[in-house]
Scaffold this motif. Structure first.
Motif, PDB file in Angstrom:
ATOM      1  N   SER A 136     -37.714  17.560   7.272  1.00  0.00           N
ATOM      2  CA  SER A 136     -38.454  16.461   6.660  1.00  0.00           C
ATOM      3  C   SER A 136     -38.156  16.451   5.171  1.00  0.00           C
ATOM      4  CB  SER A 136     -39.956  16.602   6.902  1.00  0.00           C
ATOM      5  OG  SER A 136     -40.439  17.807   6.334  1.00  0.00           O
ATOM      6  N   GLY A 137     -38.557  15.358   4.517  1.00  0.00           N
ATOM      7  CA  GLY A 137     -38.416  15.277   3.075  1.00  0.00           C
ATOM      8  C   GLY A 137     -37.292  14.397   2.590  1.00  0.00           C
ATOM      9  N   GLY A 138     -36.489  13.890   3.519  1.00  0.00           N
ATOM     10  CA  GLY A 138     -35.425  12.995   3.098  1.00  0.00           C
ATOM     11  C   GLY A 138     -35.961  11.665   2.613  1.00  0.00           C
ATOM     12  N   GLY A 139     -35.073  10.868   2.052  1.00  0.00           N
ATOM     13  CA  GLY A 139     -35.495   9.557   1.575  1.00  0.00           C
ATOM     14  C   GLY A 139     -34.463   8.959   0.658  1.00  0.00           C
ATOM     15  N   LEU A 140     -34.887   7.922  -0.026  1.00  0.00           N
ATOM     16  CA  LEU A 140     -34.044   7.200  -0.974  1.00  0.00           C
ATOM     17  C   LEU A 140     -34.455   7.591  -2.384  1.00  0.00           C
ATOM     18  CD1 LEU A 140     -32.002   4.954  -1.717  1.00  0.00           C
ATOM     19  CD2 LEU A 140     -33.914   3.333  -1.526  1.00  0.00           C
ATOM     20  N   VAL A 141     -33.476   7.963  -3.192  1.00  0.00           N
ATOM     21  CA  VAL A 141     -33.757   8.374  -4.566  1.00  0.00           C
ATOM     22  C   VAL A 141     -32.635   7.885  -5.459  1.00  0.00           C
ATOM     23  CG1 VAL A 141     -32.615  10.623  -4.307  1.00  0.00           C
ATOM     24  CG2 VAL A 141     -34.444  10.354  -5.993  1.00  0.00           C
ATOM     25  N   GLN A 142     -32.949   7.632  -6.708  1.00  0.00           N
ATOM     26  CA  GLN A 142     -31.925   7.218  -7.665  1.00  0.00           C
ATOM     27  C   GLN A 142     -31.125   8.430  -8.139  1.00  0.00           C
ATOM     28  OE1 GLN A 142     -33.950   5.025 -10.798  1.00  0.00           O
ATOM     29  NE2 GLN A 142     -33.496   3.084  -9.768  1.00  0.00           N
ATOM     30  N   ALA A 143     -29.914   8.162  -8.549  1.00  0.00           N
ATOM     31  CA  ALA A 143     -29.073   9.224  -9.102  1.00  0.00           C
ATOM     32  C   ALA A 143     -29.809   9.919 -10.244  1.00  0.00           C
ATOM     33  CB  ALA A 143     -27.756   8.648  -9.591  1.00  0.00           C
ATOM     34  N   GLY A 144     -29.703  11.244 -10.253  1.00  0.00           N
ATOM     35  CA  GLY A 144     -30.418  12.030 -11.243  1.00  0.00           C
ATOM     36  C   GLY A 144     -31.786  12.493 -10.789  1.00  0.00           C
ATOM     37  N   GLU A 147     -22.799  10.980  -4.197  1.00  0.00           N
ATOM     38  CA  GLU A 147     -21.993  11.722  -3.215  1.00  0.00           C
ATOM     39  C   GLU A 147     -22.808  12.752  -2.422  1.00  0.00           C
ATOM     40  OE1 GLU A 147     -21.313  11.286  -6.473  1.00  0.00           O
ATOM     41  OE2 GLU A 147     -20.401  13.098  -7.347  1.00  0.00           O
ATOM     42  N   ASP A 148     -24.072  12.934  -2.774  1.00  0.00           N
ATOM     43  CA  ASP A 148     -24.952  13.794  -1.977  1.00  0.00           C
ATOM     44  C   ASP A 148     -25.536  13.039  -0.793  1.00  0.00           C
ATOM     45  OD1 ASP A 148     -26.149  15.180  -5.057  1.00  0.00           O
ATOM     46  OD2 ASP A 148     -24.762  16.129  -3.638  1.00  0.00           O
ATOM     47  N   THR A 149     -25.301  11.744  -0.734  1.00  0.00           N
ATOM     48  CA  THR A 149     -25.815  10.928   0.367  1.00  0.00           C
ATOM     49  C   THR A 149     -25.240  11.417   1.698  1.00  0.00           C
ATOM     50  OG1 THR A 149     -26.134   8.975  -1.003  1.00  0.00           O
ATOM     51  CG2 THR A 149     -25.866   8.614   1.371  1.00  0.00           C
ATOM     52  N   ALA A 150     -26.124  11.714   2.627  1.00  0.00           N
ATOM     53  CA  ALA A 150     -25.702  12.244   3.928  1.00  0.00           C
ATOM     54  C   ALA A 150     -26.945  12.471   4.792  1.00  0.00           C
ATOM     55  CB  ALA A 150     -24.958  13.567   3.760  1.00  0.00           C
ATOM     56  N   VAL A 151     -26.702  12.759   6.056  1.00  0.00           N
ATOM     57  CA  VAL A 151     -27.765  13.286   6.905  1.00  0.00           C
ATOM     58  C   VAL A 151     -27.734  14.809   6.738  1.00  0.00           C
ATOM     59  CG1 VAL A 151     -28.668  13.529   9.238  1.00  0.00           C
ATOM     60  CG2 VAL A 151     -27.559  11.393   8.551  1.00  0.00           C
ATOM     61  N   TYR A 152     -28.880  15.367   6.418  1.00  0.00           N
ATOM     62  CA  TYR A 152     -28.984  16.800   6.187  1.00  0.00           C
ATOM     63  C   TYR A 152     -29.622  17.463   7.420  1.00  0.00           C
ATOM     64  CZ  TYR A 152     -27.637  16.368   1.319  1.00  0.00           C
ATOM     65  OH  TYR A 152     -26.923  16.139   0.163  1.00  0.00           O
ATOM     66  N   TYR A 153     -28.977  18.513   7.879  1.00  0.00           N
ATOM     67  CA  TYR A 153     -29.430  19.249   9.052  1.00  0.00           C
ATOM     68  C   TYR A 153     -29.702  20.702   8.666  1.00  0.00           C
ATOM     69  CZ  TYR A 153     -27.075  15.444  11.586  1.00  0.00           C
ATOM     70  OH  TYR A 153     -26.669  14.222  12.051  1.00  0.00           O
ATOM     71  N   CYS A 154     -30.687  21.297   9.312  1.00  0.00           N
ATOM     72  CA  CYS A 154     -30.828  22.743   9.163  1.00  0.00           C
ATOM     73  C   CYS A 154     -30.444  23.410  10.474  1.00  0.00           C
ATOM     74  CB  CYS A 154     -32.230  23.150   8.715  1.00  0.00           C
ATOM     75  SG  CYS A 154     -33.548  22.892   9.882  1.00  0.00           S
ATOM     76  N   LYS A 155     -29.886  24.588  10.331  1.00  0.00           N
ATOM     77  CA  LYS A 155     -29.466  25.384  11.468  1.00  0.00           C
ATOM     78  C   LYS A 155     -30.015  26.789  11.306  1.00  0.00           C
ATOM     79  CE  LYS A 155     -25.590  27.637  12.034  1.00  0.00           C
ATOM     80  NZ  LYS A 155     -24.179  28.026  12.239  1.00  0.00           N
ATOM     81  N   CYS A 156     -30.565  27.312  12.383  1.00  0.00           N
ATOM     82  CA  CYS A 156     -31.119  28.654  12.368  1.00  0.00           C
ATOM     83  C   CYS A 156     -30.375  29.530  13.360  1.00  0.00           C
ATOM     84  CB  CYS A 156     -32.605  28.621  12.716  1.00  0.00           C
ATOM     85  SG  CYS A 156     -33.375  30.240  12.813  1.00  0.00           S
ATOM     86  N   ASN A 157     -29.961  30.695  12.892  1.00  0.00           N
ATOM     87  CA  ASN A 157     -29.357  31.692  13.774  1.00  0.00           C
ATOM     88  C   ASN A 157     -30.321  32.868  13.820  1.00  0.00           C
ATOM     89  OD1 ASN A 157     -27.501  34.381  13.857  1.00  0.00           O
ATOM     90  ND2 ASN A 157     -26.670  32.758  15.151  1.00  0.00           N
ATOM     91  N   THR A 158     -30.876  33.119  15.002  1.00  0.00           N
ATOM     92  CA  THR A 158     -31.849  34.191  15.134  1.00  0.00           C
ATOM     93  C   THR A 158     -31.915  34.672  16.567  1.00  0.00           C
ATOM     94  OG1 THR A 158     -34.124  34.843  14.576  1.00  0.00           O
ATOM     95  CG2 THR A 158     -33.848  32.717  15.663  1.00  0.00           C
ATOM     96  N   GLY A 159     -32.620  35.760  16.768  1.00  0.00           N
ATOM     97  CA  GLY A 159     -32.812  36.312  18.100  1.00  0.00           C
ATOM     98  C   GLY A 159     -33.327  37.725  17.989  1.00  0.00           C
ATOM     99  N   PRO A 160     -33.881  38.248  19.082  1.00  0.00           N
ATOM    100  CA  PRO A 160     -34.500  39.572  19.038  1.00  0.00           C
ATOM    101  C   PRO A 160     -33.501  40.711  18.913  1.00  0.00           C
ATOM    102  CG  PRO A 160     -34.562  38.667  21.250  1.00  0.00           C
ATOM    103  CD  PRO A 160     -34.053  37.576  20.361  1.00  0.00           C
ATOM    104  N   GLN A 197     -32.937  17.922  13.959  1.00  0.00           N
ATOM    105  CA  GLN A 197     -32.471  16.575  14.280  1.00  0.00           C
ATOM    106  C   GLN A 197     -31.888  15.851  13.066  1.00  0.00           C
ATOM    107  OE1 GLN A 197     -35.538  17.287  13.462  1.00  0.00           O
ATOM    108  NE2 GLN A 197     -36.120  15.656  12.046  1.00  0.00           N
ATOM    109  N   GLY A 198     -32.089  16.380  11.898  1.00  0.00           N
ATOM    110  CA  GLY A 198     -31.520  15.786  10.695  1.00  0.00           C
ATOM    111  C   GLY A 198     -32.491  14.894   9.952  1.00  0.00           C
ATOM    112  N   THR A 199     -32.274  14.785   8.651  1.00  0.00           N
ATOM    113  CA  THR A 199     -33.059  13.882   7.813  1.00  0.00           C
ATOM    114  C   THR A 199     -32.113  13.200   6.829  1.00  0.00           C
ATOM    115  OG1 THR A 199     -35.013  13.703   6.367  1.00  0.00           O
ATOM    116  CG2 THR A 199     -33.657  15.677   6.097  1.00  0.00           C
ATOM    117  N   GLN A 200     -32.284  11.904   6.666  1.00  0.00           N
ATOM    118  CA  GLN A 200     -31.363  11.116   5.841  1.00  0.00           C
ATOM    119  C   GLN A 200     -31.731  11.234   4.362  1.00  0.00           C
ATOM    120  OE1 GLN A 200     -28.645   8.948   6.770  1.00  0.00           O
ATOM    121  NE2 GLN A 200     -28.330   8.958   4.540  1.00  0.00           N
TER     122      GLN A 200
END
Length: 123
Positions: A7-15, A91-104, A115-118
């Motif tokens: 979460s937290g994606g959105g539209l923002v101006q440069a800077g 140029e930071d415009t993109a869909v941002y995804y997080c990936k977790c690598n874990t296990g016992p 699922q990604g956030t724009q």
């Protein structure tokens, strides 16, 4: 089953700035070691790694393109990893995804994706 919600994606101006959140369920950060990374994919481009944090030693990684502007952090109490993005560029415009690598166990660790956030940065 581990699930990640960005979460937290959105539209923002440069800077401008945004903070992305990646909240995990199905395991708690105190249970196992984890590596959580942020990736992004712009239209017509390959997915690229942006930043990563490792719980085993707290080490972090940043792509050269975001070094000095982005900061990754984790909050075990909230089971959440954050990506603070400052001085955003178009140029930071993109869909941002997080990936977790874990296990016992080290041999049973798996990758889980959100699922990604724009994020859109206007010039």
């Amino acid at each position: 089953e581990v699930q990640l919600v960005e979460s937290g994606g959105g539209l923002v101006q440069a800077g401008g700035s945004l903070t992305l959140s990646c909240t995990a369920s199905g395991f708690t950060f105190d249970d196992y070691d984890y590596d959580i990374g942020w990736f992004r994919q712009a239209p017509g481009k390959e997915r690229e790694g942006v930043s990563c944090i490792s719980s085993s030693d707290g080490s972090t990684y940043y792509a050269d393109s975001v070094k000095g502007r982005f900061t990754i952090s984790s909050d075990n109490a909230k089971n959440t990893v954050y990506l603070r993005m400052n001085s955003l560029k178009p140029e930071d415009t993109a869909v941002y995804y997080c990936k977790c690598n874990t296990g016992p166990r080290w041999y049973s660790r798996q990758d889980y994706w959100g699922q990604g956030t724009q994020v859109t940065v206007s010039s």
